[in-house]
Design a protein around this motif. Sequence first.
Motif, mmCIF file in Angstrom:
data_model
loop_
_atom_site.group_PDB
_atom_site.id
_atom_site.type_symbol
_atom_site.label_atom_id
_atom_site.label_comp_id
_atom_site.label_asym_id
_atom_site.label_seq_id
_atom_site.Cartn_x
_atom_site.Cartn_y
_atom_site.Cartn_z
ATOM 1 N N ALA A 71 2.993 -5.828 -0.633
ATOM 2 C CA ALA A 71 3.546 -4.741 -0.071
ATOM 3 C C ALA A 71 2.495 -3.726 0.237
ATOM 4 O O ALA A 71 1.170 -3.790 -0.352
ATOM 5 C CB ALA A 71 4.571 -4.082 -0.648
ATOM 6 N N GLY A 72 2.463 -3.054 1.159
ATOM 7 C CA GLY A 72 1.509 -1.768 1.615
ATOM 8 C C GLY A 72 1.508 -1.033 0.349
ATOM 9 O O GLY A 72 0.514 -0.273 -0.115
ATOM 10 N N THR A 73 2.830 -0.756 -0.348
ATOM 11 C CA THR A 73 2.918 0.126 -1.355
ATOM 12 C C THR A 73 1.972 -0.575 -2.669
ATOM 13 O O THR A 73 1.202 0.501 -3.459
ATOM 14 C CB THR A 73 4.169 0.027 -1.754
ATOM 15 O OG1 THR A 73 5.122 0.619 -0.865
ATOM 16 C CG2 THR A 73 4.261 1.339 -3.021
ATOM 17 N N PHE A 110 5.129 8.839 4.730
ATOM 18 C CA PHE A 110 6.306 8.153 3.882
ATOM 19 C C PHE A 110 5.722 8.384 2.467
ATOM 20 O O PHE A 110 4.840 8.300 2.189
ATOM 21 C CB PHE A 110 6.161 6.510 4.371
ATOM 22 C CG PHE A 110 7.203 5.909 3.660
ATOM 23 C CD1 PHE A 110 8.419 6.326 3.501
ATOM 24 C CD2 PHE A 110 6.852 4.525 3.360
ATOM 25 C CE1 PHE A 110 9.626 5.601 3.085
ATOM 26 C CE2 PHE A 110 7.932 3.774 2.626
ATOM 27 C CZ PHE A 110 9.450 4.235 2.732
ATOM 28 N N ASP A 183 -4.649 5.493 4.604
ATOM 29 C CA ASP A 183 -3.460 4.501 4.443
ATOM 30 C C ASP A 183 -3.047 4.428 5.954
ATOM 31 O O ASP A 183 -2.570 5.115 6.658
ATOM 32 C CB ASP A 183 -2.336 5.435 4.027
ATOM 33 C CG ASP A 183 -0.901 4.851 4.218
ATOM 34 O OD1 ASP A 183 -0.636 3.734 4.654
ATOM 35 O OD2 ASP A 183 0.026 5.564 3.602
ATOM 36 N N GLU A 186 0.721 2.287 9.241
ATOM 37 C CA GLU A 186 1.393 2.638 10.445
ATOM 38 C C GLU A 186 0.542 2.536 11.592
ATOM 39 O O GLU A 186 0.882 2.260 12.735
ATOM 40 C CB GLU A 186 1.911 4.119 10.434
ATOM 41 C CG GLU A 186 2.838 4.114 9.358
ATOM 42 C CD GLU A 186 3.690 5.613 9.341
ATOM 43 O OE1 GLU A 186 3.305 6.563 10.404
ATOM 44 O OE2 GLU A 186 4.637 5.761 8.465
ATOM 45 N N SER A 211 0.101 -2.373 5.941
ATOM 46 C CA SER A 211 1.448 -2.810 5.679
ATOM 47 C C SER A 211 1.834 -3.925 6.639
ATOM 48 O O SER A 211 1.697 -3.660 7.816
ATOM 49 C CB SER A 211 2.342 -1.550 5.460
ATOM 50 O OG SER A 211 3.788 -2.094 5.503
ATOM 51 N N ASN A 213 5.557 -4.409 6.560
ATOM 52 C CA ASN A 213 6.756 -4.115 6.426
ATOM 53 C C ASN A 213 7.307 -4.603 7.698
ATOM 54 O O ASN A 213 6.915 -4.625 8.591
ATOM 55 C CB ASN A 213 6.739 -2.813 6.028
ATOM 56 C CG ASN A 213 8.116 -1.862 6.266
ATOM 57 O OD1 ASN A 213 8.860 -2.277 7.094
ATOM 58 N ND2 ASN A 213 8.570 -1.521 5.028
ATOM 59 N N LYS A 216 6.709 -2.736 10.905
ATOM 60 C CA LYS A 216 5.371 -2.386 11.484
ATOM 61 C C LYS A 216 4.816 -3.005 12.766
ATOM 62 O O LYS A 216 5.547 -4.151 13.342
ATOM 63 C CB LYS A 216 4.555 -2.637 10.295
ATOM 64 C CG LYS A 216 4.631 -1.711 9.220
ATOM 65 C CD LYS A 216 4.336 -0.397 9.336
ATOM 66 C CE LYS A 216 4.425 0.712 8.172
ATOM 67 N NZ LYS A 216 5.766 0.700 7.908
HETATM 68 C C1 LIG Z 1 2.623 5.626 6.076
HETATM 69 C C2 LIG Z 1 3.089 4.371 5.105
HETATM 70 N N1 LIG Z 1 2.548 4.066 3.908
HETATM 71 C C3 LIG Z 1 2.683 3.295 3.016
HETATM 72 C C4 LIG Z 1 3.955 2.433 3.700
HETATM 73 C C5 LIG Z 1 4.368 1.342 2.619
HETATM 74 O O1 LIG Z 1 4.454 0.161 2.994
HETATM 75 P P1 LIG Z 1 5.419 -1.155 2.511
HETATM 76 O O2 LIG Z 1 6.554 -0.784 3.024
HETATM 77 O O3 LIG Z 1 4.389 -2.490 3.103
HETATM 78 O O4 LIG Z 1 5.030 -1.186 0.981
HETATM 79 C C6 LIG Z 1 4.612 2.523 4.663
HETATM 80 C C7 LIG Z 1 5.646 1.896 5.141
HETATM 81 O O5 LIG Z 1 6.454 1.264 4.708
HETATM 82 C C8 LIG Z 1 4.222 3.598 5.602
HETATM 83 O O6 LIG Z 1 4.650 3.853 6.698
#
Ligand SMILES: Cc1ncc(COP(=O)(O)O)c(C=O)c1O
Length: 419
Positions: A71-73, A110, A183, A186, A211, A213, A216
């Motif tokens: 994940a991006g997270t 986010f 980050d 987006e 990300s 997600n 996206k």
């Molecule tokens: C600005 C931003 N950072 C981080 C994330 C997290 O990415 P992910 O959902 O892939 O964990 C998102 C969206 O989900 C995001 O919009």
Amino acid sequence: MDFRTDPRFRGIEPFASRVWLSSPTMHGDEQRWVDDAIATNWVSTVGRNIDEAEKTIAEIIGVQYAVGLSAGTAALHLATKLAGERLYGRAKPSGGTLAGHKVFCSDVTFDASVNPVAYEDGEAVFIDTERDTWNMDPDALKEAFRRYPDVKLIVLAHLYGTPGKMEEIRAIADAHNALIIEDAAESLGAMYKMKGRWVETGAIGDYNCISFNGNKIITGSSGGMFLTDSKEDADKIRKWSTQSREPAPWYQHEEIGYNYRMSNLIAGVVRGQIPFLNVHIEQKKAIYERYREGLKDLPVTMNPFDAKKSIPNYWLSCMLINEKAMAPHTRGELNEKWSHVRGKSSPGEILAALAAFRAEGRPIWKPMHMQPIYRDHVFIGRKDVGADLFRRGLCLPSDNKMTPQEQDTVIEIIHRCFR
Ligand SMILES: Cc1ncc(COP(=O)(O)O)c(C=O)c1O
């Protein structure tokens, strides 16, 4: 209010199929690469799809290494930990690398951008937003360094696909020997002119994250990547993301590990999507321009960008209602109240009207300093631009599968809200 029986909306029919804010758009090759993974039995966290997706994304963004993650997270967490370790040394297994340290963070984003600071026991200090691109305000960042000169880390997001003022922010960071976590979740595919040279977002920070997600600009259904020019950093992230195994014949651990690696199935979806990145950007740009044209006679403005210094990926089209055209709209912690006034409207009314006709919009991200979990954190800004964007703004349906006719109906609904 029942919008479907309200005379203002007479003649408008609900969409036969829902119009989304931003949903996945598959093209066919995703299936081919997922099938290939299954047929060859490479369905775990190694395989050709991961290798290809990493290689191609690194080439597109212009970095040496891309590391596929779940994940991006996950990418943001490991980037934050890496920055913390570089700045303050390795933490105990039970502690975070940022314990006792403040980190300057984007405020309108986010929460996944900034939560990793807390995962690493750091304290986010939120930096206000500027009006030109709706991103971190360099002046507020300067003020933050005046107040906290010892801070060494900045976490910055490019909102809704629009690059922030990176040249100024980089200069401020350099002047204070601070590192930047970029980050670009987006903004994949968005470009910024850094000292006269066009660069992709995701290649500007010291540690960079994207990300995949489902909502996206391209998706793997889920997934993310860490991007870097440093082989050492890429190797470290790969190791941490696969439980931090040491090269011993048994499971040997010197560091805390994570199960954050991208699977070869997800990477198959990503691999199938990558050739369509520019197609999606063009579609999103057309949506943005159609809104700009269709809404130009209303007392609203679109989310702005610096056309000389940046090329957004137009991920989400947004609008801001002029102050004088704001109808009453108040928000509590979990609910809201709005009422209609002729010639005026509010984000609450417009989002409710869109929903009644089966179109999905969304409020602007509620600023982090207004979130209950972060309310006692320091916020730096003189005007609280973020609160104002949240109050007067909204994200419009921006799905690249929306037809021009459907978008015209969305535009018509917004017009009728102001009647
Ligand atoms: C600005 C931003 N950072 C981080 C994330 C997290 O990415 P992910 O959902 O892939 O964990 C998102 C969206 O989900 C995001 O919009």
